[in-house]
Write a protein that holds these residues in place. Structure first.
Motif, PDB file in Angstrom:
ATOM      1  N   LEU A  34      37.160  15.230  88.583  1.00 37.69           N
ATOM      2  CA  LEU A  34      38.538  15.699  88.715  1.00 37.69           C
ATOM      3  C   LEU A  34      39.308  15.226  87.136  1.00 37.69           C
ATOM      4  CD1 LEU A  34      40.881  17.068  90.046  1.00 37.69           C
ATOM      5  CD2 LEU A  34      41.491  15.145  90.976  1.00 37.69           C
ATOM      6  N   GLN A  35      38.930  14.195  86.804  1.00 38.79           N
ATOM      7  CA  GLN A  35      39.611  13.704  85.317  1.00 38.79           C
ATOM      8  C   GLN A  35      39.132  14.342  84.321  1.00 38.79           C
ATOM      9  OE1 GLN A  35      39.060   9.612  85.264  1.00 38.79           O
ATOM     10  NE2 GLN A  35      40.314   9.005  86.808  1.00 38.79           N
ATOM     11  N   ALA A  36      37.768  15.004  84.553  1.00 40.18           N
ATOM     12  CA  ALA A  36      37.054  15.709  83.444  1.00 40.18           C
ATOM     13  C   ALA A  36      37.690  17.148  83.489  1.00 40.18           C
ATOM     14  CB  ALA A  36      35.621  15.847  83.678  1.00 40.18           C
ATOM     15  N   LEU A  37      37.750  17.781  84.484  1.00 34.51           N
ATOM     16  CA  LEU A  37      38.363  18.964  84.934  1.00 34.51           C
ATOM     17  C   LEU A  37      39.942  18.796  84.094  1.00 34.51           C
ATOM     18  CD1 LEU A  37      38.084  21.831  86.038  1.00 34.51           C
ATOM     19  CD2 LEU A  37      39.307  20.953  88.196  1.00 34.51           C
ATOM     20  N   GLN A  38      40.644  18.210  84.525  1.00 34.96           N
ATOM     21  CA  GLN A  38      42.110  17.803  84.091  1.00 34.96           C
ATOM     22  C   GLN A  38      42.223  17.737  82.674  1.00 34.96           C
ATOM     23  OE1 GLN A  38      43.327  14.919  86.803  1.00 34.96           O
ATOM     24  NE2 GLN A  38      44.503  16.150  87.994  1.00 34.96           N
ATOM     25  N   ALA A  87      43.899  20.395  77.582  1.00 31.71           N
ATOM     26  CA  ALA A  87      43.605  20.997  76.198  1.00 31.71           C
ATOM     27  C   ALA A  87      43.835  22.223  76.131  1.00 31.71           C
ATOM     28  CB  ALA A  87      42.198  20.455  75.885  1.00 31.71           C
ATOM     29  N   LEU A  88      43.208  23.015  77.289  1.00 29.57           N
ATOM     30  CA  LEU A  88      43.234  24.568  77.416  1.00 29.57           C
ATOM     31  C   LEU A  88      44.672  25.015  77.149  1.00 29.57           C
ATOM     32  CD1 LEU A  88      40.556  25.584  79.618  1.00 29.57           C
ATOM     33  CD2 LEU A  88      40.947  26.241  77.367  1.00 29.57           C
ATOM     34  N   GLN A  89      45.604  24.402  78.017  1.00 30.01           N
ATOM     35  CA  GLN A  89      47.029  24.954  78.143  1.00 30.01           C
ATOM     36  C   GLN A  89      47.775  24.545  76.772  1.00 30.01           C
ATOM     37  OE1 GLN A  89      47.912  26.492  80.834  1.00 30.01           O
ATOM     38  NE2 GLN A  89      45.635  25.938  81.614  1.00 30.01           N
ATOM     39  N   GLY A  90      47.517  23.635  76.155  1.00 29.34           N
ATOM     40  CA  GLY A  90      48.010  23.218  74.738  1.00 29.34           C
ATOM     41  C   GLY A  90      47.579  24.439  73.772  1.00 29.34           C
ATOM     42  N   LEU A  91      46.576  24.739  73.645  1.00 25.40           N
ATOM     43  CA  LEU A  91      45.881  25.745  72.803  1.00 25.40           C
ATOM     44  C   LEU A  91      46.447  27.032  72.920  1.00 25.40           C
ATOM     45  CD1 LEU A  91      42.114  24.537  72.159  1.00 25.40           C
ATOM     46  CD2 LEU A  91      44.288  23.971  70.614  1.00 25.40           C
ATOM     47  N   ALA A  92      46.399  27.323  74.109  1.00 25.07           N
ATOM     48  CA  ALA A  92      47.092  28.655  74.674  1.00 25.07           C
ATOM     49  C   ALA A  92      48.464  29.036  74.348  1.00 25.07           C
ATOM     50  CB  ALA A  92      46.950  28.850  76.340  1.00 25.07           C
ATOM     51  N   GLN A  93      49.234  27.596  74.305  1.00 22.12           N
ATOM     52  CA  GLN A  93      50.908  27.944  73.922  1.00 22.12           C
ATOM     53  C   GLN A  93      50.636  27.965  72.448  1.00 22.12           C
ATOM     54  OE1 GLN A  93      52.635  24.778  75.543  1.00 22.12           O
ATOM     55  NE2 GLN A  93      52.545  25.328  77.557  1.00 22.12           N
ATOM     56  N   THR A  94      49.798  27.572  71.598  1.00 23.35           N
ATOM     57  CA  THR A  94      50.033  27.558  70.182  1.00 23.35           C
ATOM     58  C   THR A  94      49.125  28.679  69.549  1.00 23.35           C
ATOM     59  OG1 THR A  94      47.838  26.166  69.916  1.00 23.35           O
ATOM     60  CG2 THR A  94      49.922  25.103  70.005  1.00 23.35           C
ATOM     61  N   ASN A 135      44.565  26.913  85.114  1.00 18.39           N
ATOM     62  CA  ASN A 135      45.602  25.854  85.488  1.00 18.39           C
ATOM     63  C   ASN A 135      45.601  25.824  87.072  1.00 18.39           C
ATOM     64  OD1 ASN A 135      47.764  24.085  84.685  1.00 18.39           O
ATOM     65  ND2 ASN A 135      49.243  25.499  85.416  1.00 18.39           N
ATOM     66  N   GLN A 136      45.636  27.259  87.420  1.00 17.98           N
ATOM     67  CA  GLN A 136      45.979  27.502  88.945  1.00 17.98           C
ATOM     68  C   GLN A 136      44.720  26.678  89.577  1.00 17.98           C
ATOM     69  OE1 GLN A 136      46.101  31.714  89.623  1.00 17.98           O
ATOM     70  NE2 GLN A 136      47.999  32.008  88.470  1.00 17.98           N
ATOM     71  N   VAL A 137      43.557  27.067  89.153  1.00 19.00           N
ATOM     72  CA  VAL A 137      42.348  26.329  89.938  1.00 19.00           C
ATOM     73  C   VAL A 137      42.257  24.790  89.729  1.00 19.00           C
ATOM     74  CG1 VAL A 137      39.829  26.080  89.889  1.00 19.00           C
ATOM     75  CG2 VAL A 137      41.070  28.367  89.737  1.00 19.00           C
ATOM     76  N   THR A 138      42.687  24.425  88.692  1.00 23.98           N
ATOM     77  CA  THR A 138      42.737  22.782  88.473  1.00 23.98           C
ATOM     78  C   THR A 138      43.858  22.203  89.348  1.00 23.98           C
ATOM     79  OG1 THR A 138      42.303  23.003  86.198  1.00 23.98           O
ATOM     80  CG2 THR A 138      43.258  21.050  86.677  1.00 23.98           C
TER      81      THR A 138
END
Length: 330
Positions: A28-32, A37-44, A320-323
């Motif tokens: 779970l920690q690896a997934l999170q 990181a994905l969410q940050g890059l998606a915003q930039t 994000n939803q699945v996580t």
């Protein structure tokens, strides 16, 4: 890759032994971590696209040669050609920022490709670890979500594949972009100006511009220096590249070989003016021409990013939803 194992999850439901809590927590920690990181890059990503496009407004700056407004002196029959002092102290920042945008976009495309695959694998690993304690209905729901993420990830990877090298080639010496008026330069990762938030700060009329009477040249002795031109400075806020660096660090952790692809940009943008000789234009003129060249080229970088933007947003949303769903226990 463990993507194909998703479709065997339900079949393995009754055969999978119980997994310790420690193993589930690690997965779970690896997934999170990958999701963060994905969410940050998606915003930039769209932010980079926007700023690259904004550089197009600077494309004609070289033709202005630093000229500012023409001011008619009250009570006198001549005009003052004002110098555009707003840019004088900001040109270096604009050049470095333009090169940083290209370097950030290149690095982010590599990082997103790695993270999208890694998140998918982490999600599969976690589902396998939890499958023995999940109710069949929960497992079916998660399996459906993971199948959707895989389809979205494939579409994203197809667009990202080669995009980093495309930007690298575009900014390289053999590209079709405007030749930069310097030879010693390198696009790299770093912060960049927020051109959509530029503020001009006017100063007093003490610019000491060159003025002349009518159409007479200053050499004819009728020129006068009158302080009527507005001085001032520019305030160009910086956009930090911290989210991009954070995402890249996570991607390198997940895939150490990625560091090889980033060698050309990880050192940051560098450039230097040519040695001052009579064969070269003034350093100021060279910097102005640099800004103009980047103003011509960076909108094309934005065009590379634009087709990928919806797929980046879609995959990030699913991830994000699945996580969150997995973190809450399905």
């Amino acid at each position: 890759m463990k993507k194909m194992m998703k479709y065997a999850v339900l079949a393995a439901l009754l055969l999978t032994p119980a997994v310790g809590t420690a193993g589930v927590n690690a997965d779970l920690q690896a997934l999170q971590a990958a999701n963060t990181a994905l969410q940050g890059l998606a915003q930039t990503w769209p932010q980079l696209q926007s700023q690259a496009q904004a550089y197009g407004a600077l494309a004609n700056y070289a033709s202005q040669s630093g000229k500012g407004p023409i001011v008619r002196v009250p009570g006198l029959e001549f005009e003052e050609q004002c110098h555009n002092v707003h840019w004088d102290n900001e040109i270096d920042q604009l050049v470095t920022g333009g090169l940083n945008i290209a370097g950030d976009a290149e690095a982010e495309s590599y990082a997103l490709e790695i993270l999208s695959v890694q998140w998918d694998e982490d999600a599969t690993n976690l589902m396998e670890a939890e499958v023995s304690k999940q109710a069949p209905s929960d497992a079916t729901q998660l399996q459906s979500a993971l199948a959707e993420s895989e389809q979205s990830g494939k579409a994203l990877s197809a667009l990202l594949n080669g995009l980093g090298s495309q930007i690298s080639a575009a900014m390289g010496p053999n590209s079709g972009f405007t030749p930069l008026p310097i030879q010693n330069w390198q696009a790299g990762m770093g912060s960049y100006p927020n051109l959509t938030a530029v503020q001009w700060i006017p100063g007093p009329s003490d610019g000491a511009p060159i003025g002349w009477a009518g159409n007479l040249s200053p050499a004819q002795g009728l020129a006068r220096l009158v302080d009527v031109c507005p001085t001032g400075s520019a305030n160009i806020p910086e956009i930090s590249d911290a989210p991009i660096l954070s995402g890249i660090q996570q991607a390198v952790t997940d895939e150490p070989s990625m560091s090889t692809a980033l060698q050309s940009v990880e050192g940051g943008s560098t450039w230097s003016l040519p040695t001052a000789t009579p064969l070269f234009s003034s350093p100021y003129a060279t910097r102005v021409n640099l800004v103009a060249a980047l103003g011509s080229d960076l909108p094309q970088v934005a065009n590379y990013l634009a087709p990928v933007t919806p797929d980046v947003a879609q995959f990030a949303s699913i991830a994000n939803q699945v996580t969150q769903q997995m973190a809450s226990g399905g």
